[in-house]
Motif scaffolding. Structure first.
Motif, PDB file in Angstrom:
ATOM      1  N   MET A  41     112.644 -22.319   4.977  1.00 16.36           N
ATOM      2  CA  MET A  41     112.155 -23.824   4.864  1.00 16.36           C
ATOM      3  C   MET A  41     110.715 -23.790   5.594  1.00 16.36           C
ATOM      4  N   VAL A  42     110.940 -23.082   6.923  1.00 12.22           N
ATOM      5  CA  VAL A  42     109.575 -23.106   7.842  1.00 12.22           C
ATOM      6  C   VAL A  42     108.527 -22.484   7.078  1.00 12.22           C
ATOM      7  N   ALA A  43     108.773 -21.594   6.557  1.00 10.07           N
ATOM      8  CA  ALA A  43     107.576 -20.867   5.604  1.00 10.07           C
ATOM      9  C   ALA A  43     107.145 -21.919   4.549  1.00 10.07           C
ATOM     10  N   MET A  44     108.019 -22.443   3.792  1.00  8.42           N
ATOM     11  CA  MET A  44     107.487 -23.294   2.698  1.00  8.42           C
ATOM     12  C   MET A  44     106.548 -24.494   3.307  1.00  8.42           C
ATOM     13  N   ILE A  45     107.062 -25.193   4.492  1.00  5.55           N
ATOM     14  CA  ILE A  45     106.317 -26.082   4.951  1.00  5.55           C
ATOM     15  C   ILE A  45     104.896 -25.574   5.427  1.00  5.55           C
ATOM     16  N   MET A  46     104.820 -24.359   6.058  1.00  8.07           N
ATOM     17  CA  MET A  46     103.386 -23.904   6.666  1.00  8.07           C
ATOM     18  C   MET A  46     102.686 -23.468   5.507  1.00  8.07           C
ATOM     19  N   MET A  47     103.248 -22.993   4.047  1.00  7.06           N
ATOM     20  CA  MET A  47     102.640 -22.541   3.272  1.00  7.06           C
ATOM     21  C   MET A  47     101.830 -23.779   2.531  1.00  7.06           C
ATOM     22  N   ARG A  48     102.586 -24.899   2.424  1.00  4.11           N
ATOM     23  CA  ARG A  48     102.299 -26.063   1.552  1.00  4.11           C
ATOM     24  C   ARG A  48     100.908 -26.749   2.440  1.00  4.11           C
ATOM     25  N   THR A  49     101.054 -26.526   3.980  1.00  3.59           N
ATOM     26  CA  THR A  49      99.932 -27.248   4.850  1.00  3.59           C
ATOM     27  C   THR A  49      98.755 -26.175   4.701  1.00  3.59           C
ATOM     28  N   LEU A  50      99.055 -25.052   4.615  1.00  2.00           N
ATOM     29  CA  LEU A  50      97.758 -24.013   4.487  1.00  2.00           C
ATOM     30  C   LEU A  50      97.251 -24.434   3.310  1.00  2.00           C
ATOM     31  N   TYR A  51      97.713 -24.399   2.155  1.00  2.00           N
ATOM     32  CA  TYR A  51      97.147 -24.484   0.729  1.00  2.00           C
ATOM     33  C   TYR A  51      96.402 -25.826   0.562  1.00  2.00           C
ATOM     34  N   ARG A  52      96.983 -26.774   1.455  1.00  5.37           N
ATOM     35  CA  ARG A  52      96.306 -28.136   1.352  1.00  5.37           C
ATOM     36  C   ARG A  52      95.119 -28.059   1.941  1.00  5.37           C
ATOM     37  N   ASP A  53      95.000 -27.495   3.279  1.00  7.18           N
ATOM     38  CA  ASP A  53      93.748 -27.263   4.040  1.00  7.18           C
ATOM     39  C   ASP A  53      92.980 -26.425   3.546  1.00  7.18           C
ATOM     40  N   ILE A  54      93.298 -25.419   2.779  1.00  7.16           N
ATOM     41  CA  ILE A  54      92.375 -24.438   2.351  1.00  7.16           C
ATOM     42  C   ILE A  54      91.528 -25.158   1.070  1.00  7.16           C
ATOM     43  N   ALA A  55      92.558 -25.744   0.362  1.00  4.98           N
ATOM     44  CA  ALA A  55      91.746 -26.649  -0.677  1.00  4.98           C
ATOM     45  C   ALA A  55      90.641 -27.593  -0.435  1.00  4.98           C
ATOM     46  N   ASN A  56      91.147 -28.211   0.970  1.00  6.10           N
ATOM     47  CA  ASN A  56      90.006 -28.940   1.335  1.00  6.10           C
ATOM     48  C   ASN A  56      88.933 -28.377   1.853  1.00  6.10           C
ATOM     49  N   TYR A  57      88.986 -27.452   2.683  1.00  6.26           N
ATOM     50  CA  TYR A  57      87.965 -26.548   2.909  1.00  6.26           C
ATOM     51  C   TYR A  57      86.982 -25.952   1.897  1.00  6.26           C
ATOM     52  N   ASN A  58      87.605 -25.653   0.818  1.00  4.09           N
ATOM     53  CA  ASN A  58      86.660 -25.123  -0.350  1.00  4.09           C
ATOM     54  C   ASN A  58      85.993 -26.194  -0.900  1.00  4.09           C
ATOM     55  N   GLN A  59      86.203 -27.519  -0.801  1.00  6.62           N
ATOM     56  CA  GLN A  59      85.821 -28.609  -1.369  1.00  6.62           C
ATOM     57  C   GLN A  59      84.177 -29.138  -0.383  1.00  6.62           C
ATOM     58  N   LEU A  60      84.602 -28.638   0.756  1.00  9.66           N
ATOM     59  CA  LEU A  60      83.317 -29.172   1.600  1.00  9.66           C
ATOM     60  C   LEU A  60      82.319 -28.428   1.461  1.00  9.66           C
ATOM     61  N   GLU A  61      81.178 -29.152   1.251  1.00  8.45           N
ATOM     62  CA  GLU A  61      79.726 -28.399   1.132  1.00  8.45           C
ATOM     63  C   GLU A  61      79.058 -27.993   2.464  1.00  8.45           C
ATOM     64  N   THR A  62      79.374 -29.045   3.411  1.00  3.15           N
ATOM     65  CA  THR A  62      79.053 -28.633   4.686  1.00  3.15           C
ATOM     66  C   THR A  62      79.937 -28.838   5.705  1.00  3.15           C
ATOM     67  N   GLN A  63      79.370 -28.057   6.706  1.00  3.96           N
ATOM     68  CA  GLN A  63      80.593 -28.122   8.104  1.00  3.96           C
ATOM     69  C   GLN A  63      80.591 -29.101   8.952  1.00  3.96           C
ATOM     70  N   ASP A  64      79.729 -30.391   8.459  1.00  3.06           N
ATOM     71  CA  ASP A  64      79.781 -31.499   9.476  1.00  3.06           C
ATOM     72  C   ASP A  64      80.946 -32.015   9.968  1.00  3.06           C
ATOM     73  N   ILE A  98     121.992 -18.358   7.611  1.00  2.00           N
ATOM     74  CA  ILE A  98     121.392 -19.418   8.504  1.00  2.00           C
ATOM     75  C   ILE A  98     119.888 -18.994   8.934  1.00  2.00           C
ATOM     76  N   VAL A  99     119.518 -17.722   9.234  1.00  2.29           N
ATOM     77  CA  VAL A  99     118.371 -17.438   9.476  1.00  2.29           C
ATOM     78  C   VAL A  99     117.418 -17.440   8.423  1.00  2.29           C
ATOM     79  N   LEU A 100     117.761 -16.850   7.263  1.00  2.36           N
ATOM     80  CA  LEU A 100     117.175 -16.720   6.187  1.00  2.36           C
ATOM     81  C   LEU A 100     116.507 -18.195   5.720  1.00  2.36           C
ATOM     82  N   PHE A 101     117.620 -18.991   5.709  1.00  2.00           N
ATOM     83  CA  PHE A 101     117.550 -20.367   5.146  1.00  2.00           C
ATOM     84  C   PHE A 101     116.503 -21.144   5.978  1.00  2.00           C
ATOM     85  N   LEU A 102     116.508 -21.206   7.411  1.00  5.71           N
ATOM     86  CA  LEU A 102     115.795 -21.772   8.154  1.00  5.71           C
ATOM     87  C   LEU A 102     114.153 -21.074   8.015  1.00  5.71           C
ATOM     88  N   SER A 103     114.231 -19.834   8.053  1.00  2.40           N
ATOM     89  CA  SER A 103     112.917 -19.342   8.005  1.00  2.40           C
ATOM     90  C   SER A 103     112.225 -19.579   6.710  1.00  2.40           C
TER      91      SER A 103
END
Length: 505
Positions: A293-316, A286-291
């Motif tokens: 799931m949480v890791a997958m959700i966090m990694m998908r969110t982080l990858y999406r945010d990192i892709a957006n940050y790399n596309q930004l040319e300015t920090q406005d 149960i602990v491994l399964f929940l961990s």
């Protein structure tokens, strides 16, 4: 080409032997079965005195037990020495499938120091460990609920405390009579047999005799014609200064259906509390399964945010972000003590790799409990050889932090944590040596550990660090701001009032 073909054939044959144990079997060194025929001598070896109340083991002959004419120490591996095992010969010798009754081991006179040592060990509930054909002696105990199932307790107690009827004064009594039972599995085709069990029931008997003769002792409370040797009216043997203690034993042999390959199964059972493996595995899953799931959700969110940050040319657009997203340009900035962090990570990787490989070897059966001291030896040697991964991971992280003094980082990885552990180990070993415990590591073993450290671990750390530093540095997934983000200072102990208006500091 012929040499390569020969090596390939050898590897294939070795894998076949591993995968088909029914057709081709092999035994690890030191754990091979031994066949005995009727009348073969069975020497009993003695091991350390151990206790669950204190962690200090003692040598068997630390107490005034019966000693053979010459004490011989068995060759022990590194793990046995570190565990405090001291396997030696004893005066107890059996003959295969020949019962013996009322055998006198010796008579021992207790002086003040010997009586004191016995009393101290009885207070601390020390147990005596013996070995027959690599099997530890065990006390057979029936369950309190009256069921037919039985459990084992490793070793037998040195003695016990009690008082005589009508007296409130507590006395010390020693278990000076041992009733052994050896179980064997007979080969149906030959007369040979293999030992599959070694049990003992300890008793305390105040033996009586008229004139003591060392060559042919005659006891009134113990003779070969007596069927019921231990009677209910026997007086227990008291431990006190200037007391004579007569050590006796008897042995019986019993045929068993247990096969040699399964003889350790009963020894591995717990005394009373059984381990709830299903509940433990269920909780872990149960602990491994929940961990996961949480890791997958966090990694998908982080990858999406990192892709957006790399596309930004300015920090406005940074002003529209809140929370942890505001520091995306600073999270990969090297910390203040980056070198120390690299040492921590390298040591952690070394310990993790050692643990993982040890568990794999244990699952494959290479660390059987019959191979005494094998687990400790494997852990020490694996930790030494895993220095390669420690140096590699530490150097890779150090180069990621743009470090340049890789030799200093390697020296810290090789000496910081092992040096601290060795210093603590040396001080504790000196204290244990002062207590005359068998757990004290001899000077030769200490020197061997130092040689393993300096001769194998340190060079492997340098090799791993050299290989890791030659690799190109890992690139950060997002750009790091040149100017660190200012963190506003927080007012200490600021409390906002709700009635008087204003802040209290």
């Amino acid at each position: 080409m012929g040499t390569l073909h020969c090596h390939t054939t050898t590897i294939i044959l070795f894998l076949v032997l591993l995968l088909v144990p029914s057709a081709y079997s092999f035994y690890l060194p030191g754990v091979a079965p031994r066949d005995f025929i009727t009348g073969d001598p069975l020497p009993v070896k003695v091991n350390k005195l151990s206790s669950t109340k204190t962690q200090l083991p003692y040598d068997y002959y630390y107490l005034k037990y019966c000693k053979p004419s010459k004490i011989l120490n068995n060759a022990e591996n590194l793990g046995e020495v570190l565990r405090g095992d001291r396997i030696e010969n004893s005066v107890y010798t059996f003959e295969m499938r020949k019962d013996q009754s009322c055998k006198v081991a010796c008579k021992s006179h207790l002086d003040a120091e010997s009586a004191k040592n016995f009393k101290e060990k009885i207070d601390d509930e020390y147990r005596v460990n013996m070995i027959l054909d690599n099997l530890p002696v065990a006390v057979l105990r029936q369950r309190r609920d009256g069921s037919q199932s039985t459990t084992y307790e490793h070793g037998f107690r040195v003695g016990f405390k009690g008082n005589y009827i009508g007296s409130k004064e507590e006395k010390y009594f020693i278990n000076n009579h041992l009733s052994f039972r050896v179980m064997y599995h007979k080969d149906p085709e030959t007369d040979s047999a293999r030992i599959v069990g070694f049990e003992v029931i300890p008793y305390s008997i105040n033996h009586e005799y008229k004139d003591w003769d060392d060559k042919n002792p005659q006891l009134a409370t113990c003779n070969k014609d007596t069927k019921n040797l231990v009677q209910g009216n026997n007086v227990p043997q008291e431990v006190d200064t200037d007391k004579d203690v007569v050590f006796t034993y008897d042995v019986t042999f019993k045929e068993s259906e247990i096969k040699w390959a399964s003889r350790w199964d009963t020894y591995l059972l717990m005394n009373d509390d059984q381990i709830h493996w299903f509940s433990i595995i269920n909780s872990l899953m149960i602990v491994l399964f929940l961990s996961g799931m949480v890791a997958m959700i966090m990694m998908r969110t982080l990858y999406r945010d990192i892709a957006n940050y790399n596309q930004l040319e300015t920090q406005d657009e940074a002003q529209e972000e809140t929370g942890w997203k505001l520091v995306h340009g600073d999270v990969f900035r090297p910390p203040i003590n980056s070198g120390l962090l690299c040492v921590y990570v390298g040591t952690g990787v070394q310990i993790f790799a050692m643990t993982l490989v040890t568990m794999i070897f244990a699952l494959l059966g290479f660390l059987s409990p019959s191979n005494r001291g094998g687990l400790m030896t494997a852990m020490v040697l694996l930790w030494v050889f895993m220095g390669l991964f420690a140096g590699y991971s530490s150097a890779r992280l150090y180069k990621m932090f743009r470090g340049t003094e890789w030799k200093r980082n390697t020296l810290k990885t090789a000496f910081m944590f092992p040096g601290i552990l060795f210093g603590v180990f040396f001080v504790l070993n000196a204290l244990i040596w002062g207590e005359q415990s068998s757990g004290a590591v001899p000077f030769g073993t200490m020197f061997a550990l130092v040689c393993l450290w300096f001769g194998i671990s340190v060079p492997l750390v340098f090799v791993g660090s050299y290989l890791g530093f030659k690799k190109p540095a890992m690139e950060d997934p997002v750009k790091t701001n040149k100017i660190p983000r200012q963190i506003p200072e927080q007012a200490c102990c600021a409390v906002k009032t709700t009635t008087g208006g204003g802040d209290l500091t």
